[in-house]
Write a protein that holds these residues in place. Structure first.
Motif, PDB file in Angstrom:
ATOM      1  N   LEU A 268     -13.343  13.959 -13.709  1.00  0.00           N
ATOM      2  CA  LEU A 268     -13.754  12.695 -14.315  1.00  0.00           C
ATOM      3  C   LEU A 268     -13.290  11.549 -13.420  1.00  0.00           C
ATOM      4  N   PRO A 269     -14.205  10.708 -12.950  1.00  0.00           N
ATOM      5  CA  PRO A 269     -13.787   9.608 -12.073  1.00  0.00           C
ATOM      6  C   PRO A 269     -13.188   8.452 -12.875  1.00  0.00           C
ATOM      7  N   ILE A 270     -11.976   8.052 -12.515  1.00  0.00           N
ATOM      8  CA  ILE A 270     -11.260   6.964 -13.171  1.00  0.00           C
ATOM      9  C   ILE A 270     -10.939   5.881 -12.142  1.00  0.00           C
ATOM     10  N   GLN A 271     -11.261   4.649 -12.478  1.00  0.00           N
ATOM     11  CA  GLN A 271     -10.892   3.520 -11.623  1.00  0.00           C
ATOM     12  C   GLN A 271      -9.627   2.886 -12.189  1.00  0.00           C
ATOM     13  N   VAL A 272      -8.636   2.707 -11.332  1.00  0.00           N
ATOM     14  CA  VAL A 272      -7.343   2.161 -11.738  1.00  0.00           C
ATOM     15  C   VAL A 272      -7.088   0.858 -10.982  1.00  0.00           C
ATOM     16  N   ALA A 273      -6.662  -0.166 -11.706  1.00  0.00           N
ATOM     17  CA  ALA A 273      -6.265  -1.431 -11.084  1.00  0.00           C
ATOM     18  C   ALA A 273      -4.831  -1.726 -11.514  1.00  0.00           C
ATOM     19  N   GLN A 274      -3.969  -2.011 -10.549  1.00  0.00           N
ATOM     20  CA  GLN A 274      -2.549  -2.198 -10.848  1.00  0.00           C
ATOM     21  C   GLN A 274      -2.015  -3.484 -10.228  1.00  0.00           C
ATOM     22  N   GLU A 275      -0.945  -3.985 -10.854  1.00  0.00           N
ATOM     23  CA  GLU A 275      -0.181  -5.095 -10.295  1.00  0.00           C
ATOM     24  C   GLU A 275       1.289  -4.692 -10.283  1.00  0.00           C
ATOM     25  N   TYR A 276       2.039  -5.251  -9.324  1.00  0.00           N
ATOM     26  CA  TYR A 276       3.432  -4.851  -9.116  1.00  0.00           C
ATOM     27  C   TYR A 276       4.346  -6.073  -9.115  1.00  0.00           C
ATOM     28  N   ASP A 277       5.615  -5.836  -9.476  1.00  0.00           N
ATOM     29  CA  ASP A 277       6.598  -6.911  -9.354  1.00  0.00           C
ATOM     30  C   ASP A 277       7.312  -6.810  -8.003  1.00  0.00           C
ATOM     31  N   SER A 278       8.250  -7.698  -7.770  1.00  0.00           N
ATOM     32  CA  SER A 278       8.930  -7.748  -6.469  1.00  0.00           C
ATOM     33  C   SER A 278       9.804  -6.523  -6.211  1.00  0.00           C
ATOM     34  N   ASP A 279      10.088  -5.761  -7.268  1.00  0.00           N
ATOM     35  CA  ASP A 279      10.886  -4.541  -7.114  1.00  0.00           C
ATOM     36  C   ASP A 279      10.021  -3.295  -6.947  1.00  0.00           C
ATOM     37  N   GLY A 280       8.704  -3.500  -6.834  1.00  0.00           N
ATOM     38  CA  GLY A 280       7.810  -2.370  -6.643  1.00  0.00           C
ATOM     39  C   GLY A 280       7.502  -1.606  -7.919  1.00  0.00           C
ATOM     40  N   ARG A 281       7.756  -2.221  -9.077  1.00  0.00           N
ATOM     41  CA  ARG A 281       7.441  -1.566 -10.348  1.00  0.00           C
ATOM     42  C   ARG A 281       6.089  -2.065 -10.856  1.00  0.00           C
ATOM     43  N   ILE A 282       5.384  -1.185 -11.523  1.00  0.00           N
ATOM     44  CA  ILE A 282       4.045  -1.520 -12.024  1.00  0.00           C
ATOM     45  C   ILE A 282       4.174  -2.428 -13.243  1.00  0.00           C
ATOM     46  N   THR A 283       3.534  -3.579 -13.190  1.00  0.00           N
ATOM     47  CA  THR A 283       3.568  -4.518 -14.316  1.00  0.00           C
ATOM     48  C   THR A 283       2.298  -4.475 -15.153  1.00  0.00           C
ATOM     49  N   ARG A 284       1.207  -4.058 -14.542  1.00  0.00           N
ATOM     50  CA  ARG A 284      -0.070  -3.996 -15.258  1.00  0.00           C
ATOM     51  C   ARG A 284      -0.872  -2.819 -14.713  1.00  0.00           C
ATOM     52  N   ASP A 285      -1.386  -2.000 -15.622  1.00  0.00           N
ATOM     53  CA  ASP A 285      -2.148  -0.813 -15.251  1.00  0.00           C
ATOM     54  C   ASP A 285      -3.419  -0.794 -16.090  1.00  0.00           C
ATOM     55  N   SER A 286      -4.561  -0.979 -15.458  1.00  0.00           N
ATOM     56  CA  SER A 286      -5.846  -1.013 -16.167  1.00  0.00           C
ATOM     57  C   SER A 286      -6.709   0.146 -15.682  1.00  0.00           C
ATOM     58  N   CYS A 287      -7.178   0.965 -16.609  1.00  0.00           N
ATOM     59  CA  CYS A 287      -7.921   2.171 -16.250  1.00  0.00           C
ATOM     60  C   CYS A 287      -9.245   2.237 -17.014  1.00  0.00           C
ATOM     61  N   HIS A 288     -10.287   2.671 -16.344  1.00  0.00           N
ATOM     62  CA  HIS A 288     -11.543   2.909 -17.056  1.00  0.00           C
ATOM     63  C   HIS A 288     -12.360   3.987 -16.354  1.00  0.00           C
TER      64      HIS A 288
ATOM     65  N   HIS B 163       0.837  -1.202   0.000  1.00  0.00           N
ATOM     66  CA  HIS B 163       0.000   0.000   0.000  1.00  0.00           C
ATOM     67  C   HIS B 163       0.874   1.254   0.000  1.00  0.00           C
ATOM     68  N   ARG B 164       1.944   1.250   0.784  1.00  0.00           N
ATOM     69  CA  ARG B 164       2.851   2.409   0.817  1.00  0.00           C
ATOM     70  C   ARG B 164       3.531   2.609  -0.533  1.00  0.00           C
ATOM     71  N   VAL B 165       3.980   1.510  -1.129  1.00  0.00           N
ATOM     72  CA  VAL B 165       4.629   1.598  -2.440  1.00  0.00           C
ATOM     73  C   VAL B 165       3.654   2.135  -3.477  1.00  0.00           C
ATOM     74  N   ALA B 166       2.450   1.565  -3.504  1.00  0.00           N
ATOM     75  CA  ALA B 166       1.458   1.972  -4.500  1.00  0.00           C
ATOM     76  C   ALA B 166       1.058   3.433  -4.319  1.00  0.00           C
ATOM     77  N   SER B 167       0.868   3.857  -3.079  1.00  0.00           N
ATOM     78  CA  SER B 167       0.498   5.253  -2.818  1.00  0.00           C
ATOM     79  C   SER B 167       1.602   6.194  -3.285  1.00  0.00           C
ATOM     80  N   SER B 168       2.867   5.781  -3.050  1.00  0.00           N
ATOM     81  CA  SER B 168       4.000   6.599  -3.494  1.00  0.00           C
ATOM     82  C   SER B 168       4.051   6.672  -5.011  1.00  0.00           C
ATOM     83  N   ARG B 169       3.844   5.531  -5.684  1.00  0.00           N
ATOM     84  CA  ARG B 169       3.886   5.514  -7.145  1.00  0.00           C
ATOM     85  C   ARG B 169       2.773   6.391  -7.732  1.00  0.00           C
ATOM     86  N   MET B 170       1.577   6.293  -7.159  1.00  0.00           N
ATOM     87  CA  MET B 170       0.456   7.090  -7.665  1.00  0.00           C
ATOM     88  C   MET B 170       0.711   8.579  -7.451  1.00  0.00           C
ATOM     89  N   ALA B 171       1.293   8.934  -6.302  1.00  0.00           N
ATOM     90  CA  ALA B 171       1.588  10.346  -6.025  1.00  0.00           C
ATOM     91  C   ALA B 171       2.634  10.889  -6.991  1.00  0.00           C
TER      92      ALA B 171
END
Length: 285
Positions: free
Chosen positions: A120-140, A11-19
């Protein structure tokens, strides 16, 4: 780390990446945005937008973000919420963000060019690798419950309904609109399938749109659905997908409006009762 600590760390990693991504998006430099994406996404990442566009690899993903920034130079991204949860694909990150800005190019085809788009409200779903990098980003976009704020969306849905209905994400958008739009707009959307019922009723995505129409609207507004199946009712009843449309018709329409449909089913009852799908249709009669 135990599971709870691991989720909190993600959660901390994802919040940092989104910010960081929001900061780059809200800045003035397209080059900085590209660089931020290259640093925070995995080399073999994928990005999915509305399930109608996919980017594969870091360069295509960076190019997509750059195109968004160029289309809305004054874009502002506000991260509202970041959550970590267990999903079908394992641990996943979901975020709710709001985008504002003025389109200079039609990046969002359902919104006008030259007018300010607000929150505009956007829903984002993400997946991360072991290094904290985003591997999949799905937005709608998530605007079904706010269609009154975006009247141009209804016009776009009407114009695009047949094409949207055969795509997974498009079908979901239409179903959400049928549940959240005003009654007149629901009827207008449904009417776009007049003359297309036979094909739509067999499509793995569009059939769900038709079913939603049948549940949401008055039978008098959808008489064309029954009419376009007449003469081929037994064939439809034996079809793995079309049979669902017949079931909804039999559930939602008054019997006197379905004399022809019921007559064809009764005439073919001996065959249909032995068919895996026709049997269920007959049970609705």
């Amino acid at each position: 780390l135990d599971e709870e600590d691991a989720l909190e760390a993600l959660h901390r990693v994802a919040s940092s990446r989104m910010a960081l991504l929001a900061g780059a998006m809200n800045g003035d430099s397209v080059d900085i945005l590209r660089q931020t994406v290259r640093e925070r996404f995995a080399p073999d990442c994928s990005l999915i937008w509305q399930e109608s566009f996919e980017a594969h690899g870091i360069e295509e993903t960076a190019a997509w973000f750059a195109t968004l920034k160029q289309a809305l130079p004054d874009i502002h991204m506000d991260v509202r919420r970041v959550e970590v949860e267990h999903g079908k694909r394992g641990v996943s990150v979901s975020a709710c963000v709001a985008l504002s800005g003025t389109q200079t190019q039609p990046f969002f085809p359902m919104f006008p060019v030259g007018e300010l788009l607000s929150m505009l409200p956007i829903q984002v779903a993400q997946e991360y690798d072991s290094d904290g990098r985003i591997t999949r980003d799905s937005c709608h976009l998530c605007i079904a419950g706010q269609l009154s704020r975006f009247p141009s969306v209804v016009d776009w849905l009407v114009e695009s309904a047949p094409a949207l209905a055969v795509r997974d994400e498009g079908a979901r958008m239409l179903q959400e609109a049928m549940e959240g739009a005003k009654d007149d707009d629901k009827v207008t959307i449904a009417r776009q399938f007049e003359g297309r019922v036979w094909d739509a009723s067999a499509d793995p995505n569009a059939n769900f749109v038709l079913q939603t129409c049948l549940v949401q609207l008055h039978p008098q507004d959808l008489s064309f659905v029954a009419a376009e199946l007449e003469g081929r009712v037994a064939e439809a009843a034996k079809h793995s997908i079309r049979s669902r449309i017949l079931e909804r018709l039999l559930e939602q329409f008054p019997a006197e409006d379905l004399d022809s449909i019921v007559g064809e089913l009764v005439a073919a009852a001996r065959t249909l009762c032995r068919n895996a799908f026709g049997n269920f249709v007959l049970q609705r009669v």
